[in-house]
Design a protein around this motif. Sequence first.
Motif, PDB file in Angstrom:
ATOM      1  N   GLU A 222      43.401  47.486  55.797  1.00  0.00           N
ATOM      2  CA  GLU A 222      42.485  48.292  56.622  1.00  0.00           C
ATOM      3  C   GLU A 222      43.135  49.625  57.009  1.00  0.00           C
ATOM      4  OE1 GLU A 222      39.281  47.867  57.476  1.00  0.00           O
ATOM      5  OE2 GLU A 222      39.364  46.185  56.080  1.00  0.00           O
ATOM      6  N   LEU A 225      43.052  51.987  54.096  1.00  0.00           N
ATOM      7  CA  LEU A 225      41.682  52.495  53.915  1.00  0.00           C
ATOM      8  C   LEU A 225      41.386  53.576  54.956  1.00  0.00           C
ATOM      9  CD1 LEU A 225      38.854  52.382  52.623  1.00  0.00           C
ATOM     10  CD2 LEU A 225      38.291  50.545  54.229  1.00  0.00           C
ATOM     11  N   PHE A 226      41.785  53.309  56.200  1.00  0.00           N
ATOM     12  CA  PHE A 226      41.576  54.287  57.284  1.00  0.00           C
ATOM     13  C   PHE A 226      42.273  55.608  56.937  1.00  0.00           C
ATOM     14  CE2 PHE A 226      42.864  56.147  61.399  1.00  0.00           C
ATOM     15  CZ  PHE A 226      41.644  56.206  62.045  1.00  0.00           C
ATOM     16  N   ARG A 228      43.121  56.674  53.953  1.00  0.00           N
ATOM     17  CA  ARG A 228      42.486  57.318  52.782  1.00  0.00           C
ATOM     18  C   ARG A 228      41.221  58.075  53.195  1.00  0.00           C
ATOM     19  NH1 ARG A 228      42.595  53.154  49.542  1.00  0.00           N
ATOM     20  NH2 ARG A 228      40.405  52.579  49.463  1.00  0.00           N
ATOM     21  N   ARG A 229      40.443  57.468  54.107  1.00  0.00           N
ATOM     22  CA  ARG A 229      39.207  58.133  54.544  1.00  0.00           C
ATOM     23  C   ARG A 229      39.535  59.415  55.322  1.00  0.00           C
ATOM     24  NH1 ARG A 229      37.189  56.252  50.675  1.00  0.00           N
ATOM     25  NH2 ARG A 229      36.080  54.274  50.676  1.00  0.00           N
ATOM     26  N   HIS A 232      40.561  61.977  52.762  1.00  0.00           N
ATOM     27  CA  HIS A 232      39.367  62.538  52.116  1.00  0.00           C
ATOM     28  C   HIS A 232      38.664  63.521  53.048  1.00  0.00           C
ATOM     29  CE1 HIS A 232      39.022  58.658  49.459  1.00  0.00           C
ATOM     30  NE2 HIS A 232      39.950  59.490  49.034  1.00  0.00           N
ATOM     31  N   ALA A 233      38.525  63.129  54.324  1.00  0.00           N
ATOM     32  CA  ALA A 233      37.771  63.947  55.278  1.00  0.00           C
ATOM     33  C   ALA A 233      38.421  65.312  55.473  1.00  0.00           C
ATOM     34  CB  ALA A 233      37.673  63.216  56.619  1.00  0.00           C
TER      35      ALA A 233
END
Length: 258
Positions: A222, A225-226, A228-229, A232-233
């Motif tokens: 998790e 993933l956090f 990576r987001r 990306h942002a």
Amino acid sequence: MAYQTLIVEIEDSVALIRLNRPDALNALNSQLLGELAEALKALDSNDKVRCIVLTGSDKAFAAGADIKEMADKSFVDMFGSDYFAPEGEAILRVRKPIIAAVSGYALGGGCELAMMCDFIICSETAKFGQPEINLGVIAGIGGTQRLTRFVGKSKSMDMHLTGRFMDAAEAERSGLVSRVVPPAKLVPEALAIAKKIAEKSALTVMAVKEAVNRSYETTLREGVLFERRLFHALFATEDQKEGMGAFLEKRQPQFRDR
Ligand code: CAA
């Protein structure tokens, strides 16, 4: 804003907060923690400030929660007021980076306060400890949880069960602090590090802080993933274009926090 237990100065986008109860080795009482929570909230929303350094005196960062204030309290007093929880929460809500600069004693709540900051640098005189066991209590503002994450179970148990102090060399070896410097260089070094951070994009700095702190709160999957987001942002920001563009054009980036 004038405080009775803190000295706050702002220079070159960096705020320096000095804990200032010299007669009690900066023991953390309700007034000091209340003022600290208030000061941090104000600095977090002050556009002139981009990074915060929290320090004490040469002799003590803070020698713990104030034993004189606590000695006569009952369970009802402590539980009823959720002693030190609101102040602790306020410190953790700050979005700008906070560097703890520790000289001398950082014991009990003092060690816990340093660990609530984003990272710790210390001087060669620093002494960290969780000696609450000698008072018939245990750590109460995160010490059993945070110290264990910093230095591992064995050392954390040793510290909490014996109440012994850890010196600067051991603290660096164990991952509790990121750097050790001579006492006279502690605050200048912390301010220099803070100024370096202040030059970055405030958006990326907040993203780093959120992502690293998330690693304490979640599973690896998790957390990745956090991260990576958020990564990306950040491609939606002008600062990403500026940062990468400046690298390719072989110049220094001019971040605008957009
Ligand atoms: N609370 C209140 N006052 C404190 C204090 C504390 N935690 N630590 C030091 N002081 C006061 C002393 O009472 C003394 O005041 P007086 O001159 O009025 O007597 C003054 O600061 C100077 O302290 P010392 O004379 O003891 O200084 P020293 O150099 O001989 O020893 C020390 C320094 C080893 C740090 C010693 O003061 C000490 O052991 N302090 C207590 C450390 C401790 O137990 N901390 C944990 C507190 S509980 C806690 O923090 C719970 C939690 O997790 C929330």
